[in-house]
Scaffold this active site. Sequence first.
Site, PDB file in Angstrom:
ATOM      1  N   LYS A 151      -2.910  -1.463   2.542  1.00 41.91           N
ATOM      2  CA  LYS A 151      -1.497  -1.202   2.244  1.00 41.91           C
ATOM      3  C   LYS A 151      -0.580  -1.919   3.230  1.00 41.91           C
ATOM      4  CE  LYS A 151      -2.116   1.250  -1.445  1.00 41.91           C
ATOM      5  NZ  LYS A 151      -1.663   0.736  -2.747  1.00 41.91           N
ATOM      6  N   TYR A 195      -7.954   1.834   3.571  1.00 40.87           N
ATOM      7  CA  TYR A 195      -6.772   1.990   2.702  1.00 40.87           C
ATOM      8  C   TYR A 195      -5.502   1.572   3.454  1.00 40.87           C
ATOM      9  CZ  TYR A 195      -3.484   4.466  -0.430  1.00 40.87           C
ATOM     10  OH  TYR A 195      -2.464   4.786  -1.290  1.00 40.87           O
TER      11      TYR A 195
END
Length: 248
Positions: free
Chosen positions: A160, A156
Amino acid sequence: MGLLQNKVALVTGASRGIGRAIALRFAQEGANVAFTYLSSVEKGQALEAELQALGINAKGYRSDASDFKQAEELITQVLADFGRVDVLINNAGITKDGLLMRMSEEQWDTVIQVNLKSVFNLTKAAIKPMMKAKAGSIINLTSVVGLRGNAGQANYAASKAGIIGFTKSVALELGSRNIRSNAIAPGFIETEMTGELNAAATEEWTKSIPLKRGGQPEEVADACIFLASDLSRYITGQVLQVDGGLLT
Ligand code: NAP
């Protein structure tokens, strides 16, 4: 007159959480709203009706943001239905957490595909009409986790952080066309995504936030209104943290 009067905004992943709040706040500011959903079909249909009741043009599309072809088809459809795209909000995102030692290839690939490739897919398709119009605002949802990293979220965090590099590159490439590209980095926002965390973890997060509370989806949406509106017309290539001071 709302801050986004008559602008056409496309929000990905608006059936729940932050995306849903963005769609509703944008409609309250007078924007016409196109939005997508994937698995939450009923919620998507309910949002369409809720938005239309606010007196603006609204339409929900079932479309997988991680699929290049579907993204292209979506933009074609939105242009046919709304005539233009002034604002693109790349909000769709997922988590598949786990310590690296236990993270599978599938967990890695899926999160990169849904969170990062989707931003490429939608942006690439949307800049064509924006370049023609010589105007546009692109807003990408990153996270404080993309700035700082987070144990158990290597996939993740990488997705990002990738979004930030992408956002800044688009700002450099398309500034001369009057297309702006910015990112919003929420901290701990109370949605289904963070609802998966146990009470102890949530309390730990809250303690470390200077404003001493989690954020609401509407508070992220308000920052999006600023970046979508002409109030931010001289701002591009930036990452705006909406985190109660968490990462300071
Ligand atoms: P959420 O409540 O889990 O909602 C995610 C939304 O994304 C849903 O509407 C879902 O639609 C949609 N979605 C997922 N995969 C999709 C796909 N392949 N194509 C199209 N739509 C897809 O998440 P959230 O908390 O609102 O988060 C929204 C964004 O903010 C994400 O990018 C997230 O990483 C970021 N963010 C959130 C927080 C936080 O604290 N909540 C913090 C930092 C950043 P369906 O249900 O219809 O599939």
